[in-house]
Every structure is written in C-alpha cells, then in structure tokens.
Design a protein around this motif. Structure first.
Motif, PDB file in Angstrom:
ATOM      1  N   ASN A  21       0.822  -1.216   0.000  1.00 42.06           N
ATOM      2  CA  ASN A  21       0.000   0.000   0.000  1.00 42.06           C
ATOM      3  C   ASN A  21       0.855   1.265   0.000  1.00 42.06           C
ATOM      4  O   ASN A  21       0.384   2.334  -0.374  1.00 42.06           O
ATOM      5  CB  ASN A  21      -0.932   0.007   1.212  1.00 42.06           C
ATOM      6  N   LEU A  22       2.127   1.149   0.351  1.00 37.81           N
ATOM      7  CA  LEU A  22       3.026   2.309   0.377  1.00 37.81           C
ATOM      8  C   LEU A  22       3.623   2.624  -0.988  1.00 37.81           C
ATOM      9  O   LEU A  22       4.168   3.703  -1.176  1.00 37.81           O
ATOM     10  CB  LEU A  22       4.155   2.081   1.389  1.00 37.81           C
ATOM     11  N   TRP A  23       3.525   1.689  -1.964  1.00 40.47           N
ATOM     12  CA  TRP A  23       4.192   1.926  -3.246  1.00 40.47           C
ATOM     13  C   TRP A  23       3.415   1.472  -4.480  1.00 40.47           C
ATOM     14  O   TRP A  23       3.822   1.747  -5.589  1.00 40.47           O
ATOM     15  CB  TRP A  23       5.591   1.291  -3.266  1.00 40.47           C
ATOM     16  N   GLN A  24       2.291   0.821  -4.339  1.00 39.52           N
ATOM     17  CA  GLN A  24       1.585   0.326  -5.517  1.00 39.52           C
ATOM     18  C   GLN A  24       0.494   1.263  -6.015  1.00 39.52           C
ATOM     19  O   GLN A  24      -0.052   1.059  -7.097  1.00 39.52           O
ATOM     20  CB  GLN A  24       0.974  -1.045  -5.250  1.00 39.52           C
ATOM     21  N   PHE A  25       0.167   2.298  -5.274  1.00 35.58           N
ATOM     22  CA  PHE A  25      -1.017   3.128  -5.525  1.00 35.58           C
ATOM     23  C   PHE A  25      -1.098   3.704  -6.932  1.00 35.58           C
ATOM     24  O   PHE A  25      -2.179   3.847  -7.468  1.00 35.58           O
ATOM     25  CB  PHE A  25      -1.105   4.255  -4.505  1.00 35.58           C
ATOM     26  N   ASP A  26       0.007   4.036  -7.550  1.00 43.18           N
ATOM     27  CA  ASP A  26      -0.060   4.657  -8.876  1.00 43.18           C
ATOM     28  C   ASP A  26       0.083   3.645 -10.017  1.00 43.18           C
ATOM     29  O   ASP A  26       0.153   4.030 -11.173  1.00 43.18           O
ATOM     30  CB  ASP A  26       0.992   5.758  -9.016  1.00 43.18           C
ATOM     31  N   ALA A  27       0.078   2.361  -9.691  1.00 44.95           N
ATOM     32  CA  ALA A  27       0.204   1.334 -10.729  1.00 44.95           C
ATOM     33  C   ALA A  27      -0.796   0.207 -10.491  1.00 44.95           C
ATOM     34  O   ALA A  27      -0.484  -0.963 -10.638  1.00 44.95           O
ATOM     35  CB  ALA A  27       1.630   0.787 -10.773  1.00 44.95           C
ATOM     36  N   PHE A  28      -2.004   0.589 -10.102  1.00 41.71           N
ATOM     37  CA  PHE A  28      -3.061  -0.400  -9.915  1.00 41.71           C
ATOM     38  C   PHE A  28      -4.299   0.126 -10.609  1.00 41.71           C
ATOM     39  O   PHE A  28      -4.878   1.129 -10.204  1.00 41.71           O
ATOM     40  CB  PHE A  28      -3.355  -0.630  -8.421  1.00 41.71           C
ATOM     41  N   GLY A  29      -4.668  -0.523 -11.711  1.00 38.25           N
ATOM     42  CA  GLY A  29      -5.773  -0.034 -12.517  1.00 38.25           C
ATOM     43  C   GLY A  29      -6.866  -1.068 -12.689  1.00 38.25           C
ATOM     44  O   GLY A  29      -6.940  -2.058 -11.955  1.00 38.25           O
ATOM     45  N   GLU A  30      -7.695  -0.830 -13.685  1.00 36.41           N
ATOM     46  CA  GLU A  30      -8.835  -1.713 -13.949  1.00 36.41           C
ATOM     47  C   GLU A  30      -8.398  -3.143 -14.285  1.00 36.41           C
ATOM     48  O   GLU A  30      -9.039  -4.109 -13.875  1.00 36.41           O
ATOM     49  CB  GLU A  30      -9.679  -1.144 -15.081  1.00 36.41           C
ATOM     50  N   GLU A  31      -7.315  -3.277 -15.049  1.00 29.51           N
ATOM     51  CA  GLU A  31      -6.852  -4.620 -15.421  1.00 29.51           C
ATOM     52  C   GLU A  31      -6.437  -5.421 -14.186  1.00 29.51           C
ATOM     53  O   GLU A  31      -6.742  -6.605 -14.068  1.00 29.51           O
ATOM     54  CB  GLU A  31      -5.669  -4.530 -16.379  1.00 29.51           C
ATOM     55  N   GLU A  32      -5.751  -4.753 -13.255  1.00 30.17           N
ATOM     56  CA  GLU A  32      -5.316  -5.424 -12.037  1.00 30.17           C
ATOM     57  C   GLU A  32      -6.533  -5.815 -11.190  1.00 30.17           C
ATOM     58  O   GLU A  32      -6.591  -6.912 -10.632  1.00 30.17           O
ATOM     59  CB  GLU A  32      -4.370  -4.530 -11.231  1.00 30.17           C
TER      60      GLU A  32
END
Length: 180
Positions: A21-32
């Motif tokens: 949660n400290l580093w994934q926030f800007d790389a988690f989208g609809e596909e994920e």
C-alpha cells in the motif's frame, strides 16, 4: 478431487512484498482489479497468518466494497501459535502442522484455497509444495524498505513460469509453480 491452492502478492522490482500500500497506488488499474476478481472468484477458503488476520478482522467486517464483499464470508484458516478456541469472522485456528493442515484441506469439498499471507506463511507453504501457483504482480517501482518473499534464508529453488501478463499500468503479472 483435489482443490487448487494459490497465493498472490504484490511485488516491487527488487522483490519487496511488505506493505505494498506504500508503493503500488499509482500502478493499480482496472486490469489489475479484473485479474484480482478472476483469481478470488472461485476461492471459498483462505489460509492466513495471525498478524494479517488480526489486521484484517479489525478493518474488513462492515466494508462492502468488492474485496470486503468477498473476504467477509470466506472461511479463514488462521495459522497461529498464540490464539486458540473459537475465533470470530468465520475463522478457525489451524491445529498442528500448517503444511499438513493445508494438504488435508485440499482434499475436502469446496472451491479454491487462497493463501493470503503473511510473508512467512506464503513462503513456507509454497516451498513445501502445497501452494500450486504463486502469482506475483510486479509493480514498476524499487523500494529501499520492506521484507522480501524470497530472502537469503531460501535455498536455491527452481520454478516454472505458468502464466505472464503485462498490464497497461506497467505491471508484470507472473504466475509460478515449483519445478518438479
């Protein structure tokens, strides 16, 4: 019939799985999100370590977003040496050896079984061969803090790549099994 056991962790390029949660926030989208829905859809049981179970049981009950709607009714099997007796939140204490417990759980009726964490739980069950597939969603980030799933304590272990997907957010979703 043997039930399928899977584990899924978010992973930095340099192998960190702790506190995504400290580093994934800007790389988690609809596909994920869609991939997560596909993975957890057939799961009816989760094996989970005590620390993560305690964190989640304080947060998820009462939340009805897609993950909350899934995790709350799922049967949870808690690996612990400090808890005993009846547990809340549709949870049971794992009695005895966790590896043998999961082996026996695989032979019961139900859907897939997910190993939800913590790090030691996923590592030990995967290396013991009771986790059939380990999925790592590798985010395009390097972080200088946090524990890794496979640290220096893990001996040389051969894997086979079962599936690989690249998302538009730049993640690599890689699924592995132990090489036989």
């Amino acid at each position: 019939m043997t039930r399928k056991v899977t584990a899924h962790l978010f992973h930095s390029v340099n192998g960190v799985v702790e506190s995504p949660n400290l580093w994934q926030f800007d790389a988690f989208g609809e596909e994920e999100g869609a991939m997560m829905g596909k993975v957890i859809g057939p799961v009816t049981d989760m094996v989970i370590g005590r620390k993560l179970w305690e964190e989640w049981k304080e947060y998820w009950p009462g939340h009805d977003d897609p993950f909350g709607a899934w995790i709350n009714p799922v049967r949870k099997h808690v690996i612990t040496s400090t808890l005993s007796g009846d547990l809340p939140w549709n949870s049971t204490v794992v009695d005895g050896d966790p590896v043998e417990y999961v082996r026996q759980l695989k032979e019961t009726e139900g859907g897939d079984i997910s190993v939800g964490g913590g790090i030691e739980t996923v590592r030990s069950l995967f290396l013991a061969g009771v986790v059939d597939e380990l999925t790592l969603t590798t985010h395009p980030v390097v972080t200088n803090e946090g524990r890794r799933l496979f640290d220096e304590s893990v001996p040389l272990t051969r894997l086979v790549l079962v599936d690989a997907t690249r998302t538009s957010a730049g993640n690599a979703i890689l699924t592995y099994a132990l090489r036989s």
